[in-house]
Design an enzyme around this catalytic site. Structure first.
Site, PDB file in Angstrom:
ATOM      1  CB  CYS A  59       0.354  -2.534  14.300  1.00  0.00           C
ATOM      2  SG  CYS A  59       0.944  -2.089  12.621  1.00  0.00           S
ATOM      3  CB  CYS A 102       0.328   1.704   7.292  1.00  0.00           C
ATOM      4  SG  CYS A 102       0.642   1.903   9.502  1.00  0.00           S
ATOM      5  CB  CYS A 115       2.116   7.330   3.809  1.00  0.00           C
ATOM      6  SG  CYS A 115       2.437   6.059   4.889  1.00  0.00           S
ATOM      7  CB  SER A 156       8.399   5.931  11.074  1.00  0.00           C
ATOM      8  OG  SER A 156       7.247   5.911  12.807  1.00  0.00           O
ATOM      9  N   GLY A 169       5.769  -2.085   7.515  1.00  0.00           N
ATOM     10  CA  GLY A 169       6.657  -2.717   7.351  1.00  0.00           C
ATOM     11  C   GLY A 169       8.318  -1.657   8.230  1.00  0.00           C
ATOM     12  CD  GLU A 170      11.204  -0.342  11.814  1.00  0.00           C
ATOM     13  OE1 GLU A 170      10.033  -0.325  12.422  1.00  0.00           O
ATOM     14  OE2 GLU A 170      12.487   0.418  11.655  1.00  0.00           O
ATOM     15  CB  SER A 204       6.766   3.572  17.030  1.00  0.00           C
ATOM     16  OG  SER A 204       6.079   4.275  15.557  1.00  0.00           O
ATOM     17  CG  LEU A 205       8.349   6.381  23.553  1.00  0.00           C
ATOM     18  CD1 LEU A 205       9.295   5.677  23.407  1.00  0.00           C
ATOM     19  CD2 LEU A 205       8.339   7.756  24.312  1.00  0.00           C
ATOM     20  CG  HIS A 206       3.397   3.613  19.810  1.00  0.00           C
ATOM     21  ND1 HIS A 206       2.777   4.447  19.583  1.00  0.00           N
ATOM     22  CD2 HIS A 206       4.047   3.530  19.049  1.00  0.00           C
ATOM     23  CE1 HIS A 206       3.211   4.410  17.810  1.00  0.00           C
ATOM     24  NE2 HIS A 206       3.621   2.792  17.380  1.00  0.00           N
ATOM     25  CB  CYS A 225       5.753  -5.738   9.843  1.00  0.00           C
ATOM     26  SG  CYS A 225       6.825  -5.348  11.072  1.00  0.00           S
ATOM     27  CB  CYS A 239       3.051  -3.499  17.163  1.00  0.00           C
ATOM     28  SG  CYS A 239       5.506  -2.752  17.125  1.00  0.00           S
ATOM     29  CD  GLU A 245      -2.145  -0.667   2.386  1.00  0.00           C
ATOM     30  OE1 GLU A 245      -3.333  -1.574   3.195  1.00  0.00           O
ATOM     31  OE2 GLU A 245      -2.545  -0.006   3.526  1.00  0.00           O
ATOM     32  CG  ASN A 262      -6.422   4.845  11.844  1.00  0.00           C
ATOM     33  OD1 ASN A 262      -7.783   4.596  10.766  1.00  0.00           O
ATOM     34  ND2 ASN A 262      -5.560   5.190  11.265  1.00  0.00           N
TER      35      ASN A 262
HETATM   36  N1  SAH Z   1       7.200  -0.001  11.662  1.00  0.00           N
HETATM   37  C1  SAH Z   1       7.632   1.571  11.661  1.00  0.00           C
HETATM   38  C2  SAH Z   1       6.993   2.755  10.441  1.00  0.00           C
HETATM   39  C3  SAH Z   1       6.032   1.426  10.217  1.00  0.00           C
HETATM   40  S1  SAH Z   1       4.553   2.078  11.122  1.00  0.00           S
HETATM   41  C4  SAH Z   1       7.099   2.364  13.104  1.00  0.00           C
HETATM   42  O1  SAH Z   1       7.338   0.851  13.828  1.00  0.00           O
HETATM   43  O2  SAH Z   1       7.403   3.154  13.275  1.00  0.00           O
HETATM   44  C5  SAH Z   1       4.140   3.679  11.426  1.00  0.00           C
HETATM   45  C6  SAH Z   1       3.243   4.400  11.994  1.00  0.00           C
HETATM   46  O3  SAH Z   1       2.191   3.547  12.186  1.00  0.00           O
HETATM   47  C7  SAH Z   1       3.880   3.660  13.537  1.00  0.00           C
HETATM   48  O4  SAH Z   1       3.942   4.840  15.001  1.00  0.00           O
HETATM   49  C8  SAH Z   1       3.055   2.567  14.438  1.00  0.00           C
HETATM   50  O5  SAH Z   1       3.188   3.021  15.064  1.00  0.00           O
HETATM   51  C9  SAH Z   1       1.869   3.562  13.659  1.00  0.00           C
HETATM   52  N2  SAH Z   1       0.458   2.617  13.446  1.00  0.00           N
HETATM   53  C10 SAH Z   1       0.300   1.294  13.159  1.00  0.00           C
HETATM   54  N3  SAH Z   1      -0.627   0.938  13.855  1.00  0.00           N
HETATM   55  C11 SAH Z   1      -1.872   1.765  13.553  1.00  0.00           C
HETATM   56  C12 SAH Z   1      -3.320   2.485  14.016  1.00  0.00           C
HETATM   57  N4  SAH Z   1      -4.235   1.093  13.665  1.00  0.00           N
HETATM   58  N5  SAH Z   1      -3.835   2.774  14.051  1.00  0.00           N
HETATM   59  C13 SAH Z   1      -2.453   4.398  14.337  1.00  0.00           C
HETATM   60  N6  SAH Z   1      -1.213   4.179  13.904  1.00  0.00           N
HETATM   61  C14 SAH Z   1      -0.679   2.673  14.178  1.00  0.00           C
HETATM   62 FE1  SF4 Z   2       5.858  -3.131  11.837  1.00  0.00          FE
HETATM   63 FE2  SF4 Z   2       5.431  -0.872  12.580  1.00  0.00          FE
HETATM   64 FE3  SF4 Z   2       3.369  -2.265  12.873  1.00  0.00          FE
HETATM   65 FE4  SF4 Z   2       4.918  -2.135  14.242  1.00  0.00          FE
HETATM   66  S1  SF4 Z   2       3.985  -0.643  13.617  1.00  0.00           S
HETATM   67  S2  SF4 Z   2       4.001  -4.072  13.435  1.00  0.00           S
HETATM   68  S3  SF4 Z   2       7.243  -2.450  13.728  1.00  0.00           S
HETATM   69  S4  SF4 Z   2       4.458  -1.482  10.808  1.00  0.00           S
END
Ligand code: SAH
Ligand code: SF4
Length: 352
Positions: free
Chosen positions: A118, A340, A104, A195, A163-164, A218-220, A111, A115, A91, A296
């Site tokens: 995600c 994503c 983006c 990111s 992806g990472e 991505s701290l969270h 990936c 997480c 995508e 999301n």
């Molecule tokens: N893998 C990398 C980059 C891709 S994810 C990373 O994790 O940083 C890009 C961003 O989207 C990250 O900050 C991720 O935590 C966030 N993300 C993933 N799933 C999400 C969701 N369901 N709602 C909002 N943000 C999300």
């Molecule tokens: Fe992979 Fe980033 Fe999604 Fe975590 S948030 S599963 S690192 S794409």
């Protein structure tokens, strides 16, 4: 399978021409066809000889992606589903911002970081994308503008798709050099953000690589226990190590760093979490920016829901009161599977 010519840096293209008995200026001509006139076939490169066109066709393809779905949102966001030569789906999202056109991009099929919130991590990594496949995403969005004669240019990039990126470091940094080339797409490094979920050794390498590209982490979560429970990667690279790498990055580059923080109702959005976060960032205040991201919803992760507006505002106020720079991220394309991995995952379900 022939490699995509989008995966070559200009110097590599020149080297290929020289190694194949062609003049250097021919490589410059091809580069112009690709990134200024932006043709999609070698046959359209009319100032090249037929023999050279045939040689290029034999060795390269231009665009390795096939467009499957384009969804346009009422707010102008466009989401593209592309098929790779081996039939995997990825995508790409175009977001119209006040400051420009931001794309983006996806860097891997699936990936491995997994997480818990995600959609991308629902599919284990199948493979890395090549630099050419990442570059092709930018080119296809630019062609979308060109075909409609909108006179618009891709001006910003966020490496935040599936992806990472730091698990595919070499291809991603190669892509960054190609897209940044001043004679090519010329997208300024300061207009690009990568990111990462926090792969510590690569954060350090990124600090040293000379590109002026922005970094987002991505701290969270503000403590190890919570972060490990939602991001498995925190077991390998816990907060102390991550913050060490961040300090190294800040010292080397003196550039600001963004911390992404998804607001998950009742999980990480309490006032005490905000206080803990402010503490974690207190010695980096000037260069640290927190981005509060509305969650999301992903149907496979129904244990999470988005934080209420009041909770987000309280969290924001607590950070501000503690002197932390902070913004609440604007949402894009909520009517078109914006998170994503979502469009891809829905499309795969339809097919199976
Ligand atoms: N893998 C990398 C980059 C891709 S994810 C990373 O994790 O940083 C890009 C961003 O989207 C990250 O900050 C991720 O935590 C966030 N993300 C993933 N799933 C999400 C969701 N369901 N709602 C909002 N943000 C999300
Ligand atoms: Fe992979 Fe980033 Fe999604 Fe975590 S948030 S599963 S690192 S794409």
């Amino acid at each position: 399978m022939k490699p995509s010519i989008y995966g070559l840096e200009k110097a590599e293209l020149i080297a290929w021409f020289e190694a194949n008995g062609e003049k250097k200026f021919r490589a410059t001509q091809v580069w112009e066809w690709l990134y200024e006139k932006r043709v999609m076939t070698f046959a359209e490169m009319t100032n090249l000889s037929k023999a050279l066109i045939a040689k290029l066709e034999e060795n390269f393809e231009i665009c390795p992606l096939n467009q499957i779905v384009v969804q346009e949102s009422s707010d102008g966001t466009v989401k593209y589903l592309f098929e790779l030569p081996d039939k995997h789906m990825i995508e790409t999202v175009l977001m119209r911002q006040d400051y420009g056109m931001s794309v983006c991009v996806t860097t891997q099929v699936g990936c491995n970081i997994g997480c818990t919130f995600c959609a991308s991590g629902l599919l284990k990594k199948q493979r890395d994308l090549t630099a050419g496949e990442i570059m092709a995403q930018i080119m296809l969005v630019q062609h979308y503008f060109d075909e409609r004669d909108l006179g618009e240019r891709v001006s910003h990039i966020v490496v935040m798709g599936i992806g990472e990126p730091f698990d595919n470091y070499d291809n991603v940094t190669k892509f960054l050099r190609i897209v940044n080339d001043p004679k090519g797409m010329a997208i300024g490094a300061r207009h690009i953000t990568v990111s990462t979920s926090g792969i510590v050794p690569k954060i350090k390498e990124f600090a040293d690589n000379g590109l002026q590209v922005n970094l987002a982490i991505s701290l969270h979560a503000p403590n190890d226990e919570l972060r490990t429970s939602i991001m498995r990667i925190n077991r390998s690279f816990p907060l102390a190590k991550l913050m060490d790498a961040v300090d190294f990055y800040l010292e080397k580059t003196n550039r600001r760093i963004t911390f992404e923080y998804i607001m998950l109702a009742g999980v990480n959005d309490r006032v005490h979490h905000a206080q803990e976060l402010a503490n974690l960032l207190k010695d980096k205040k000037k260069l640290a920016y927190v981005n509060l991201i509305p969650y999301n919803p992903v149907s496979e992760h129904d244990q999470y829901s988005r934080s209420s507006k009041d909770d987000v505002l309280r969290f924001y106020d607590t950070l501000k009161k503690n002197g932390v720079n902070c913004v609440i991220r604007k949402e894009h394309g909520t009517d078109i599977d914006a998170a994503c991995g979502q469009l891809r995952s829905k499309q795969m379900k339809k097919r199976s």
